[in-house]
Design an enzyme around this catalytic site. Sequence first.
Site, PDB file in Angstrom:
ATOM      1  N   PRO A 184       0.794  -1.228   0.000  1.00 49.94           N
ATOM      2  CA  PRO A 184       0.000   0.000   0.000  1.00 49.94           C
ATOM      3  C   PRO A 184       0.831   1.286   0.000  1.00 49.94           C
ATOM      4  O   PRO A 184       0.841   2.066   0.967  1.00 49.94           O
ATOM      5  CB  PRO A 184      -0.832  -0.133   1.270  1.00 49.94           C
ATOM      6  CG  PRO A 184       0.052  -0.911   2.202  1.00 49.94           C
ATOM      7  CD  PRO A 184       0.789  -1.890   1.315  1.00 49.94           C
ATOM      8  N   CYS A 185       1.491   1.533  -1.107  1.00 53.10           N
ATOM      9  CA  CYS A 185       2.339   2.719  -1.220  1.00 53.10           C
ATOM     10  C   CYS A 185       1.537   4.009  -1.075  1.00 53.10           C
ATOM     11  O   CYS A 185       2.110   5.049  -0.737  1.00 53.10           O
ATOM     12  CB  CYS A 185       3.119   2.698  -2.528  1.00 53.10           C
ATOM     13  SG  CYS A 185       2.105   2.445  -3.993  1.00 53.10           S
ATOM     14  N   HIS A 186       0.216   3.938  -1.264  1.00 52.39           N
ATOM     15  CA  HIS A 186      -0.617   5.131  -1.089  1.00 52.39           C
ATOM     16  C   HIS A 186      -0.640   5.594   0.369  1.00 52.39           C
ATOM     17  O   HIS A 186      -0.985   6.731   0.649  1.00 52.39           O
ATOM     18  CB  HIS A 186      -2.045   4.877  -1.588  1.00 52.39           C
ATOM     19  CG  HIS A 186      -2.760   3.774  -0.891  1.00 52.39           C
ATOM     20  ND1 HIS A 186      -2.582   2.436  -1.224  1.00 52.39           N
ATOM     21  CD2 HIS A 186      -3.653   3.792   0.125  1.00 52.39           C
ATOM     22  CE1 HIS A 186      -3.341   1.691  -0.439  1.00 52.39           C
ATOM     23  NE2 HIS A 186      -4.002   2.486   0.390  1.00 52.39           N
TER      24      HIS A 186
END
Length: 176
Positions: free
Chosen positions: A134-136
């Site tokens: 989940p780079c967001h």
Amino acid sequence: MDLSLDEVESPIGVILLAVGGGAIHGLDFADYGSRLRGSLEARYGAVALHGAADPCGFSSRMRAYLGGDLAALSDVPVEPGGTGFQRRVWAEVRRIPPGATRAYGEVAASLGQPSASRAVGLANGRNPVCLIIPCHRVIGAGGELTGYAGGLERKRWLLAHEGACFLAPRSAAIVG
């Protein structure tokens, strides 16, 4: 390499999942399909993508996440490739729970390399399995949204979907 490819409709665009050997090797938005293919080819050389409905049940889990089951992706197996450092960053980013965020510097510090926030940002930007890694959830030090390969509107939507707190863009700030 032969991989199964499925498409999942979402409020933020069609999501492509490239699956093989019981793991997701690539995940991106359909408007970035060439980036997905390029990432896979850089890792594996020639890649054959075959349409498949819900390979390994991963598409159903993506739909569950989009429907509000924020833990649905937490244990989906991934094979992102990458350098040793990138894999360490991605593993650390994967530990950020839904609804939480971390600054690039916080991720670097948790890796024992507090001065590596730029390197963390570069690794985060090369994540080939967005949403599952989940780079967001990685944001600027002041709580602002910064960089997202799928676009800041998608990042904003994902964080709001997860109930995360972050600062509004400066241009939208109310001055009084």
